[in-house]
Design a protein around this motif. Structure first.
Motif, PDB file in Angstrom:
ATOM      1  N   THR A 132     -86.986 -97.069   6.912  1.00 27.78           N
ATOM      2  CA  THR A 132     -88.323 -96.626   7.329  1.00 27.78           C
ATOM      3  C   THR A 132     -89.258 -96.564   6.141  1.00 27.78           C
ATOM      4  N   ARG A 136     -92.633 -98.722   5.586  1.00 29.48           N
ATOM      5  CA  ARG A 136     -93.908 -98.040   5.305  1.00 29.48           C
ATOM      6  C   ARG A 136     -94.542 -98.637   4.057  1.00 29.48           C
ATOM      7  N   PRO A 142     -96.598 -95.498  10.354  1.00 28.97           N
ATOM      8  CA  PRO A 142     -95.372 -94.694  10.462  1.00 28.97           C
ATOM      9  C   PRO A 142     -94.509 -94.965  11.693  1.00 28.97           C
ATOM     10  N   LYS A 143     -95.091 -94.948  12.873  1.00 23.25           N
ATOM     11  CA  LYS A 143     -94.296 -95.156  14.095  1.00 23.25           C
ATOM     12  C   LYS A 143     -93.702 -96.564  14.137  1.00 23.25           C
ATOM     13  N   ARG A 144     -94.493 -97.530  13.732  1.00 25.33           N
ATOM     14  CA  ARG A 144     -93.999 -98.919  13.740  1.00 25.33           C
ATOM     15  C   ARG A 144     -92.908 -99.102  12.693  1.00 25.33           C
ATOM     16  N   GLU A 146     -90.833 -96.822  11.660  1.00 26.37           N
ATOM     17  CA  GLU A 146     -89.624 -96.185  12.191  1.00 26.37           C
ATOM     18  C   GLU A 146     -88.961 -97.059  13.254  1.00 26.37           C
ATOM     19  N   SER A 147     -89.758 -97.650  14.131  1.00 24.62           N
ATOM     20  CA  SER A 147     -89.209 -98.534  15.164  1.00 24.62           C
ATOM     21  C   SER A 147     -88.561 -99.768  14.547  1.00 24.62           C
ATOM     22  N   ARG A 148     -89.249-100.369  13.596  1.00 25.89           N
ATOM     23  CA  ARG A 148     -88.695-101.561  12.934  1.00 25.89           C
ATOM     24  C   ARG A 148     -87.384-101.217  12.230  1.00 25.89           C
ATOM     25  N   ARG A 150     -85.239 -98.884  13.050  1.00 27.14           N
ATOM     26  CA  ARG A 150     -84.189 -98.699  14.061  1.00 27.14           C
ATOM     27  C   ARG A 150     -83.679-100.037  14.588  1.00 27.14           C
TER      28      ARG A 150
END
Length: 185
Positions: A132, A136, A142-144, A146-148, A150
């Motif tokens: 993450t 970043r 931030p959300k993208r 974290e998704s990437r 995962r």
């Protein structure tokens, strides 16, 4: 047989237990077979551990240490996030060997054991945090990021699973190039 000058350490036993876990989960950790594998008597085990549970705890602690934050320190220290991601993905893909047992995947079979839950959570968190942070630094929100992270981590675990079960899994060099192309923004 191990001589006095080559006496085993507690860490030697923990590493042997990790190999057993990789091959068959926690159930594969048994003192007598490990002693035979190591070429020693059970007395060597009892010089370091009181029981099998202590050995399992030590093995899980060793795995968390070498595969969590401390094991990722080399990658975390790479300043350029694109290079960090490329190095990390390349290292992971190169470590995946066809039909090779995996501690992480084997532990999933014991995921209800509280010790296993804790160390798997710890290792997952360290890996996801690094991924993450890297995404970043590559400019994703931030959300993208974290998704990437995962999705990339899920792909890494999936590659491990395929390599563990598929003798025809593609070779590491091909996968490393593909992984970098897919997971670099």
């Amino acid at each position: 047989m191990v001589t006095e000058s080559t006496r085993l350490s507690a860490q030697d036993w923990a590493k042997a237990a990790l190999k057993a876990i990789a091959g068959g989960g926690l159930a594969a950790v048994a003192v007598e077979p490990l002693a035979r594998t190591l070429g020693v008597t059970k007395g060597s085990f009892y010089a370091h551990y009181r029981n099998r549970d202590e050995l399992i705890t030590a093995a899980l602690t060793e795995w968390a240490r070498t595969h969590g934050d401390a094991g990722l320190a080399h990658f975390a220290a790479i300043a350029d996030p694109a290079e960090r991601l490329r190095e990390l993905l390349t290292a992971v893909v190169r470590s995946v060997q066809p039909l090779a047992p995996s501690v992480h995947l084997s532990l999933l079979g014991d995921r209800n054991d509280p010790r296993v839950k804790d160390v798997v959570r710890q290792v997952n968190r360290a890996r996801l945090d690094l991924l993450t942070r890297t995404y970043r630094e590559l400019g994703l929100p931030p959300k993208r990021a974290e998704s990437r992270a995962r999705v990339a981590y899920a792909a890494i675990l999936g590659l491990s699973h395929l390599a563990q079960t598929d003798p025809d899994a593609p070779r590491a060099a091909v996968l490393a190039d593909e992984a970098a192309a897919i997971f670099l923004p």
